[in-house]
Design an enzyme around this catalytic site. Sequence first.
Site, short mmCIF file in Angstrom:
data_model
loop_
_atom_site.label_atom_id
_atom_site.label_comp_id
_atom_site.label_asym_id
_atom_site.label_seq_id
_atom_site.Cartn_x
_atom_site.Cartn_y
_atom_site.Cartn_z
N HIS A 7 0.82 -1.22 0.00
CA HIS A 7 0.00 0.00 0.00
C HIS A 7 0.85 1.25 0.00
O HIS A 7 2.03 1.21 0.32
CB HIS A 7 -0.99 0.04 1.18
CG HIS A 7 -0.36 0.02 2.55
ND1 HIS A 7 -0.12 -1.16 3.24
CD2 HIS A 7 0.09 1.00 3.36
CE1 HIS A 7 0.41 -0.88 4.41
NE2 HIS A 7 0.58 0.43 4.51
N HIS A 79 3.97 7.05 3.82
CA HIS A 79 4.91 5.95 3.66
C HIS A 79 4.48 5.01 2.55
O HIS A 79 3.34 5.06 2.07
CB HIS A 79 5.11 5.17 4.97
CG HIS A 79 3.90 4.46 5.50
ND1 HIS A 79 3.04 5.01 6.42
CD2 HIS A 79 3.39 3.23 5.23
CE1 HIS A 79 2.07 4.14 6.70
NE2 HIS A 79 2.26 3.06 5.99
N GLU A 130 7.59 0.94 5.15
CA GLU A 130 7.08 -0.11 6.03
C GLU A 130 7.30 -1.44 5.31
O GLU A 130 7.08 -1.53 4.10
CB GLU A 130 5.56 0.15 6.23
CG GLU A 130 4.85 -0.91 7.06
CD GLU A 130 3.35 -0.60 7.20
OE1 GLU A 130 2.80 0.22 6.47
OE2 GLU A 130 2.73 -1.23 8.10
#
Length: 134
Positions: A7, A79, A130
């Site tokens: 994502h 992010h 991440e």
Amino acid sequence: MIGKLNHVAIAVNDLDAAVALYRDTLGAKVSEAVDQPDHGVVTVFVELPNTKIELLYPLGDDSPIKGFLAKNKSGGIHHLCYEVEDIYAARDKLLEAGMRILGSGEPRIGAHGKRILFLHPKDLLGTLVELEEV
Ligand code: CO
């Protein structure tokens, strides 16, 4: 080592407006808002055919995205999340390469109930990254 883009997270100052934008204007499938008290955010996932957009809204007074939103009044990309098969192996390899893991250095359970880590943006071209174990 890294796999799919899981994502792209966008921090927003107005969650209802962001949901309306993605659902009504852009015509995407949008999840319910979920409080993530362990992470200090409310998350909404926008499902795209090839990835997801994670809308992040601050939860609580010490939300980790408060400072970011103070600097980015219209919101912004917060992010990127890449998938890895083995988060411990990925972490050890990145630590060997001199990268910094945020927090304790131990994987935590993220918004999808899977193990995650965050890497220092200064070690990744100015981008907070991440890693999520899939
Ligand atoms: Co994320």
